[in-house]
Design a protein around this motif. Structure first.
Motif, PDB file in Angstrom:
ATOM      1  N   VAL A  53      -1.040  -1.057  -4.392  1.00  0.00           N
ATOM      2  CA  VAL A  53      -0.239  -0.855  -5.596  1.00  0.00           C
ATOM      3  C   VAL A  53       0.665  -2.055  -5.829  1.00  0.00           C
ATOM      4  O   VAL A  53       0.920  -2.856  -4.921  1.00  0.00           O
ATOM      5  CB  VAL A  53       0.650   0.410  -5.494  1.00  0.00           C
ATOM      6  CG1 VAL A  53      -0.186   1.679  -5.393  1.00  0.00           C
ATOM      7  CG2 VAL A  53       1.629   0.306  -4.330  1.00  0.00           C
ATOM      8  N   ARG A 102       0.490   4.995   0.698  1.00  0.00           N
ATOM      9  CA  ARG A 102      -0.375   6.003   1.322  1.00  0.00           C
ATOM     10  C   ARG A 102      -1.843   5.581   1.294  1.00  0.00           C
ATOM     11  O   ARG A 102      -2.736   6.336   0.917  1.00  0.00           O
ATOM     12  CB  ARG A 102      -0.148   7.361   0.664  1.00  0.00           C
ATOM     13  CG  ARG A 102       1.296   7.835   0.841  1.00  0.00           C
ATOM     14  CD  ARG A 102       1.577   9.222   0.335  1.00  0.00           C
ATOM     15  NE  ARG A 102       2.965   9.574   0.666  1.00  0.00           N
ATOM     16  CZ  ARG A 102       3.551  10.728   0.327  1.00  0.00           C
ATOM     17  NH1 ARG A 102       2.858  11.653  -0.326  1.00  0.00           N
ATOM     18  NH2 ARG A 102       4.806  10.968   0.661  1.00  0.00           N
ATOM     19  N   GLU A 124       2.640  10.544  -5.571  1.00  0.00           N
ATOM     20  CA  GLU A 124       1.232  10.752  -5.231  1.00  0.00           C
ATOM     21  C   GLU A 124       0.581  11.754  -6.191  1.00  0.00           C
ATOM     22  O   GLU A 124      -0.536  11.532  -6.680  1.00  0.00           O
ATOM     23  CB  GLU A 124       1.103  11.257  -3.797  1.00  0.00           C
ATOM     24  CG  GLU A 124      -0.331  11.437  -3.328  1.00  0.00           C
ATOM     25  CD  GLU A 124      -0.411  11.857  -1.880  1.00  0.00           C
ATOM     26  OE1 GLU A 124      -1.428  11.543  -1.230  1.00  0.00           O
ATOM     27  OE2 GLU A 124       0.536  12.501  -1.388  1.00  0.00           O
ATOM     28  N   GLY A 168      -5.488   9.525 -12.232  1.00  0.00           N
ATOM     29  CA  GLY A 168      -6.544   8.778 -11.566  1.00  0.00           C
ATOM     30  C   GLY A 168      -7.880   8.729 -12.286  1.00  0.00           C
ATOM     31  O   GLY A 168      -8.634   7.763 -12.122  1.00  0.00           O
ATOM     32  N   LEU A 173      -4.551  -2.455 -10.201  1.00  0.00           N
ATOM     33  CA  LEU A 173      -3.669  -1.770  -9.262  1.00  0.00           C
ATOM     34  C   LEU A 173      -2.622  -0.935  -9.992  1.00  0.00           C
ATOM     35  O   LEU A 173      -1.976  -1.429 -10.935  1.00  0.00           O
ATOM     36  CB  LEU A 173      -2.949  -2.791  -8.369  1.00  0.00           C
ATOM     37  CG  LEU A 173      -3.839  -3.755  -7.579  1.00  0.00           C
ATOM     38  CD1 LEU A 173      -2.973  -4.702  -6.755  1.00  0.00           C
ATOM     39  CD2 LEU A 173      -4.800  -2.995  -6.680  1.00  0.00           C
ATOM     40  N   GLN A 217      -3.279   3.300  -0.640  1.00  0.00           N
ATOM     41  CA  GLN A 217      -3.755   2.738  -1.902  1.00  0.00           C
ATOM     42  C   GLN A 217      -2.969   1.476  -2.250  1.00  0.00           C
ATOM     43  O   GLN A 217      -1.737   1.471  -2.220  1.00  0.00           O
ATOM     44  CB  GLN A 217      -3.590   3.765  -3.026  1.00  0.00           C
ATOM     45  CG  GLN A 217      -4.071   3.274  -4.392  1.00  0.00           C
ATOM     46  CD  GLN A 217      -3.921   4.334  -5.472  1.00  0.00           C
ATOM     47  OE1 GLN A 217      -3.197   5.315  -5.292  1.00  0.00           O
ATOM     48  NE2 GLN A 217      -4.597   4.153  -6.580  1.00  0.00           N
ATOM     49  N   ARG A 269       0.840  -1.201   0.000  1.00  0.00           N
ATOM     50  CA  ARG A 269       0.000   0.000   0.000  1.00  0.00           C
ATOM     51  C   ARG A 269       0.877   1.253   0.000  1.00  0.00           C
ATOM     52  O   ARG A 269       1.789   1.371   0.810  1.00  0.00           O
ATOM     53  CB  ARG A 269      -0.928   0.017   1.220  1.00  0.00           C
ATOM     54  CG  ARG A 269      -1.982  -1.061   1.167  1.00  0.00           C
ATOM     55  CD  ARG A 269      -3.019  -0.923   2.281  1.00  0.00           C
ATOM     56  NE  ARG A 269      -3.997  -1.979   2.190  1.00  0.00           N
ATOM     57  CZ  ARG A 269      -5.066  -1.942   1.378  1.00  0.00           C
ATOM     58  NH1 ARG A 269      -5.269  -0.867   0.626  1.00  0.00           N
ATOM     59  NH2 ARG A 269      -5.918  -2.937   1.337  1.00  0.00           N
TER      60      ARG A 269
END
Length: 317
Positions: free
Chosen positions: A110, A106, A288, A295, A152, A108, A104
């Motif tokens: 991945v 932060r 990020e 996104g 992902l 999310q 993960r």
């Protein structure tokens, strides 16, 4: 103990004097020398700032290769929680030059992978100095296929002098493995971000750097061949590596101007090796931001965005 590069000798001398004064200051009978320490610290800081403000491409190459520069494992432990590494390419063997798995970032979920050079003799041999064999790139493909299947994002950290050039690697299809990894990245229906954290060398780098967003640390390098290799080919003299580094446009600043990369991640004064935690945090913020930009794109948009990005490089140049 801090390791200094040759061009950092003036700073090294000043910081050595600071340490001497601090040692003297620990003696209870010594006269207070805090003002002298502060003055020398400021002088060393100014010298370091001036030095790093005008680094040559060759000096940046040396900084990118600094033995105390944070490696993939540092970025992974600093940015990824619940990291679960996966091993093997399900065809031949495990290659520890590329470390990868899921975790993960932060919060999310991945897929994350990168080249690991190692920190000492034992780990450098185990990770083959970050130079992957075909099975390393086939492992990368396996991880990316899983990430694509489960939707992902893929984050890659690039730090290699190049793919391993040994005979056995060529016998097992090194070029084909690199091409398959590059093809897999281009076909991903999920966002992918790659960061060049040290050296980005040749096909060994592009195999995991064909991303929607390619970022570079301020003092990293990214090139089709090492300066020493280019000098050996062009001038039959590897000693002319400094000339090659200057002419090849391998710095983050040159590559950003040419449109090869998408952004530069600032490093702490004196390079990432002086403050690894700050460098890792800055890199995390840049990743990020890049993922947020991507996104809202769907699978077909991400593929088109990626293809257009790399096609535009050829058009611009």
């Amino acid at each position: 103990m801090r390791s200094y590069l040759d061009f950092e000798k003036p700073v090294a001398e000043l910081e050595a004097k600071v340490e001497e004064l601090r040692a003297l200051g620990e003696n209870r009978d010594a006269v207070s020398i805090s003002d002298d320490i502060t003055r020398l610290e400021n002088k060393a800081s100014d010298a370091l700032r001036d030095l790093y403000a005008k680094l040559t491409p060759w000096q940046k190459t040396l900084v990118a290769r600094h033995p105390q520069r944070p490696h993939f494992i540092d970025y992974c432990s600093g940015l990824i929680t619940e990291f679960t590494p996966l091993a093997g390419d399900r065809k031949f063997a495990e290659d520890e030059a590329i470390v990868g798995g899921f975790g993960r970032f932060r919060g999310q979920a991945v897929c994350v992978m990168g080249q690991e050079k190692g920190f000492n003799t034992e780990t450098r041999i185990r990770h083959n100095f970050g130079m992957a064999r075909p099975e390393g790139y086939r492992k990368a493909v396996r991880l990316m296929e899983l990430a694509d299947r489960f939707g992902l994002p893929v984050i890659c950290f690039v730090d290699t002098a190049g793919a391993y050039p040994g005979i056995e690697a060529e016998e097992r299809g090194q070029a084909e493995a690199i091409a398959r990894s590059t093809e897999m990245q281009l076909s991903l229906g999920v966002p992918n971000v790659s960061v060049v954290i040290g050296e980005g060398g040749s096909g060994g780098a592009i195999a995991i750097a064909t991303a929607n967003k390619v970022l570079m640390l301020e003092h990293a390098i990214y090139s089709v061949i090492s300066p020493e290799g280019a000098a050996s080919i062009l001038w039959r003299d590897s000693a002319r590596a400094q000339d090659a580094a200057t002419n090849m446009k391998i710095t983050a600043q040159d590559l950003r101007r040419l449109g090869i990369i998408d952004g530069i991640v600032g490093e702490p004064m004196g390079g990432a090796h002086r403050d690894p935690k700050a460098a890792i945090a800055s890199t995390g913020n840049a990743i990020e931001e890049a993922l947020l930009d991507l996104g809202n794109m769907g699978p077909s948009e991400l593929r088109d965005h990626r293809a257009e990005k790399f096609l535009n490089i050829g058009r611009k140049l």
